[in-house]
Design a protein around this motif. Structure first.
Motif, PDB file in Angstrom:
ATOM      1  N   GLY A  78     -47.103  -4.856  14.054  1.00  0.00           N
ATOM      2  CA  GLY A  78     -46.390  -4.045  13.154  1.00  0.00           C
ATOM      3  C   GLY A  78     -46.706  -2.455  13.248  1.00  0.00           C
ATOM      4  N   ASP A  79     -45.676  -1.622  12.721  1.00  0.00           N
ATOM      5  CA  ASP A  79     -45.741  -0.334  12.973  1.00  0.00           C
ATOM      6  C   ASP A  79     -44.992   0.453  11.793  1.00  0.00           C
ATOM      7  N   TRP A  80     -45.837   1.305  10.998  1.00  0.00           N
ATOM      8  CA  TRP A  80     -45.401   2.058  10.027  1.00  0.00           C
ATOM      9  C   TRP A  80     -45.810   3.332  10.067  1.00  0.00           C
ATOM     10  N   ARG A  81     -44.805   4.468   9.648  1.00  0.00           N
ATOM     11  CA  ARG A  81     -45.294   5.878   9.950  1.00  0.00           C
ATOM     12  C   ARG A  81     -44.621   6.845   8.624  1.00  0.00           C
ATOM     13  N   PHE A  82     -45.314   8.059   8.597  1.00  0.00           N
ATOM     14  CA  PHE A  82     -44.879   9.084   7.737  1.00  0.00           C
ATOM     15  C   PHE A  82     -44.246  10.090   8.656  1.00  0.00           C
ATOM     16  N   VAL A  83     -43.008  10.420   8.524  1.00  0.00           N
ATOM     17  CA  VAL A  83     -42.037  11.274   9.372  1.00  0.00           C
ATOM     18  C   VAL A  83     -41.588  12.201   8.488  1.00  0.00           C
ATOM     19  N   ASN A  84     -41.931  13.626   9.272  1.00  0.00           N
ATOM     20  CA  ASN A  84     -41.349  14.935   8.926  1.00  0.00           C
ATOM     21  C   ASN A  84     -40.388  15.537   9.851  1.00  0.00           C
ATOM     22  N   ILE A  85     -39.089  15.850   9.261  1.00  0.00           N
ATOM     23  CA  ILE A  85     -37.822  16.231  10.083  1.00  0.00           C
ATOM     24  C   ILE A  85     -37.696  17.715   9.755  1.00  0.00           C
ATOM     25  N   SER A  94     -38.951  14.806   4.648  1.00  0.00           N
ATOM     26  CA  SER A  94     -40.185  13.876   4.998  1.00  0.00           C
ATOM     27  C   SER A  94     -40.031  12.571   3.983  1.00  0.00           C
ATOM     28  N   GLY A  95     -40.662  11.527   4.636  1.00  0.00           N
ATOM     29  CA  GLY A  95     -40.894  10.227   3.816  1.00  0.00           C
ATOM     30  C   GLY A  95     -41.514   9.337   4.987  1.00  0.00           C
ATOM     31  N   MET A  96     -41.477   8.089   4.195  1.00  0.00           N
ATOM     32  CA  MET A  96     -42.063   7.039   5.284  1.00  0.00           C
ATOM     33  C   MET A  96     -40.779   6.301   5.802  1.00  0.00           C
ATOM     34  N   GLY A 125     -38.209   2.265   3.869  1.00  0.00           N
ATOM     35  CA  GLY A 125     -38.431   3.614   4.229  1.00  0.00           C
ATOM     36  C   GLY A 125     -37.343   4.664   3.531  1.00  0.00           C
ATOM     37  N   SER A 126     -37.708   5.893   3.771  1.00  0.00           N
ATOM     38  CA  SER A 126     -36.904   6.766   2.850  1.00  0.00           C
ATOM     39  C   SER A 126     -35.546   7.142   3.581  1.00  0.00           C
ATOM     40  N   GLU A 127     -34.615   7.060   2.690  1.00  0.00           N
ATOM     41  CA  GLU A 127     -33.142   7.397   3.080  1.00  0.00           C
ATOM     42  C   GLU A 127     -33.074   8.936   3.582  1.00  0.00           C
ATOM     43  N   GLU A 128     -33.957   9.886   2.997  1.00  0.00           N
ATOM     44  CA  GLU A 128     -33.690  11.152   3.337  1.00  0.00           C
ATOM     45  C   GLU A 128     -34.226  11.523   4.872  1.00  0.00           C
ATOM     46  N   ILE A 129     -34.963  10.664   5.643  1.00  0.00           N
ATOM     47  CA  ILE A 129     -34.966  10.814   6.898  1.00  0.00           C
ATOM     48  C   ILE A 129     -34.320   9.647   7.571  1.00  0.00           C
ATOM     49  N   GLY A 130     -33.177   9.062   7.295  1.00  0.00           N
ATOM     50  CA  GLY A 130     -32.463   8.014   7.754  1.00  0.00           C
ATOM     51  C   GLY A 130     -33.087   6.841   7.923  1.00  0.00           C
ATOM     52  N   ALA A 131     -33.948   6.529   6.993  1.00  0.00           N
ATOM     53  CA  ALA A 131     -34.525   5.140   6.921  1.00  0.00           C
ATOM     54  C   ALA A 131     -33.736   4.328   6.060  1.00  0.00           C
TER      55      ALA A 131
END
Length: 241
Positions: A78-85, A94-96, A125-131
């Motif tokens: 598995g893979d899971w990340r916090f992303v900041n754009i 930003s979001g997961m 994930g967060s829709e704010e980062i395209g997830a």
């Protein structure tokens, strides 16, 4: 694409000749970490920092990826990340990320190793980062020892990615060279293509065994097409438990 096709051709015609060499399975590729044909007898986990510089934004993510061998032939990961754009012209977000789950079945052939499997993303994930998308796909991968100090890895992936109300198919091809500079340090070169989004990237990295179970890893990527970041930096620590 001609370069990648030639690389894959060399991998398969050389398989039977190269079976006497080791597969360097403790050293995993960067861009296809979970889909790699490297086997492990232990649970493994990598914490990773990644930075990508695009024409329109900088993207930073911090997360973890790893796998667990259910049996000698089957592994889950598995893979899971916090992303900041940080875009250049609008406010950042930003979001997961979505949670990626992978299942892989190994098909060893001497010291050459083949594996096949599939992946899916759970839309948490967060829709704010395209997830927030349900994606899925299938892959085949292999490792081919060339010399006592060098291994070639190859990967082909067919993915189906959610885009609005539809789903786009994308073919990914990747080839990697893993070279043992010494007993603890390996150098990696990776070439990655993705048809969806015009992604093409050349990456060079190093994997250094810092402790009996831990590997310090770093890589620098250069974009070869518009869909890839101009520059990408990956730094991680991989540990086997």
């Amino acid at each position: 694409m001609r370069l990648m096709s030639g690389l894959l051709f060399m991998l398969f015609i050389s398989g039977n000749v190269l079976a006497q060499y080791a597969s360097r399975e403790g050293v995993r590729t960067f861009n296809h970490f979970l889909e790699d044909a490297a086997r492990s007898e232990d649970f493994y986990l990598e914490g990773q920092f990644a930075f990508a510089d695009y024409d329109y934004a900088n993207v930073v993510n911090l997360g973890a990826q790893g796998g667990y061998p259910i049996s000698e032939r089957f592994e889950i990961g598995g893979d899971w990340r916090f992303v900041n754009i940080n875009p250049e012209v609008v406010d950042g977000s930003s979001g997961m990320s979505d949670l990626t789950a992978v299942g892989k079945y190994f098909l060893p052939y001497g010291d050459n190793i083949f594996a096949t499997g599939g992946f899916l993303t759970l839309p948490v994930g967060s829709e704010e980062i395209g997830a927030g998308n349900f994606n899925l796909g299938f892959f085949g991968t292999g490792r081919f020892p060339v010399t006592p100090n060098m291994v070639i890895s190859a990967n082909a992936t067919l993915g189906f990615y959610e885009r609005g109300n539809g789903r786009d198919a994308s073919l990914g091809l990747a080839g990697s060279l893993i070279f043992a500079a010494n007993a603890k340090t390996h150098l990696l070169g990776e070439l990655n293509f993705e048809t969806e989004g015009n992604f093409a990237q050349l990456l060079g990295g190093v994997d250094h065994k810092l402790t009996p179970t831990g590997h310090l890893r770093a890589a620098l990527g250069i974009g070869l097409d518009n869909g890839a970041p101009d520059i990408a930096l990956l730094i991680g620590f991989l540990n086997f438990f």
